[in-house]
Write a protein that holds these residues in place. Sequence first.
Motif, PDB file in Angstrom:
ATOM      1  N   GLN A  57      39.265  43.237  43.433  1.00  0.00           N
ATOM      2  CA  GLN A  57      39.819  42.845  42.133  1.00  0.00           C
ATOM      3  C   GLN A  57      40.845  41.729  42.297  1.00  0.00           C
TER       4      GLN A  57
ATOM      5  N   GLY B 219      44.448  39.956  42.071  1.00  0.00           N
ATOM      6  CA  GLY B 219      45.810  40.391  42.323  1.00  0.00           C
ATOM      7  C   GLY B 219      46.676  39.198  42.703  1.00  0.00           C
TER       8      GLY B 219
ATOM      9  N   TYR C 274      47.715  44.593  40.483  1.00  0.00           N
ATOM     10  CA  TYR C 274      46.361  45.147  40.561  1.00  0.00           C
ATOM     11  C   TYR C 274      46.439  46.666  40.537  1.00  0.00           C
TER      12      TYR C 274
END
Length: 222
Positions: free
Chosen positions: A120, A122, A169
């Motif tokens: 993801q 971040g 995140y």
Amino acid sequence: MAAQHAGPRLVVYTRTTDYRHESIPAGIAAVRSLGAAHGFTVHATEDPGFFDAPVGPYAAVVFLSTSGDVLTPAGREHLAAYVEAGGGFVGVHAAACTEYDWPYYGELLGARFARHPEYQKGRVVVEDHDHPATRHLPGTWNLTDEWYDFRAGPRNSVRVLLSADETSYEGGGMGQDHPLAWCHEQGRGRSFYTALGHADEAYDNPDFRTHLLGGITWASRL
């Protein structure tokens, strides 16, 4: 034959006996490209027999997303002897998931992988700009990666260069002190590690490529 090996040489080692990252070919290609642009050549191998003899006159050994037990007992001895005598070591991403049963490797790398949340976006915080792996970066660096957690933080024994902002995140497990890249002296040698570099896209990212090149040049004293 001598002309083929003019200039510094690096070993890029990519053996896996556990999880294998699909980005390994992209990583090898990136290091080769950096070498072509900056005057070093690359020998890429997955053969543990390479380390069953003394490492030889290589500027650095790069463990690129290795995993599991990747060295024989003789290979362990020769890698340790190479670094202690002044060789450079660079660990990239899953290099922290390697040789869990060899205490020296944990010391050489600085920390061992524990877990990661899903891949993801971040934010990376640059803690130290006075290093070739980080001096090109802004104070914060937004990117997508796996955001490795480690069994124990390495800060007391290494020079931390980058850390993760876990507020950026989901699923971080180390809290406010979450190093991501660092370096340290090991014997007469040098060791650099970056937890970044999970996916192919990292190796096309100019900032990550410069980060990786800076780690290589620092560890190998190029």
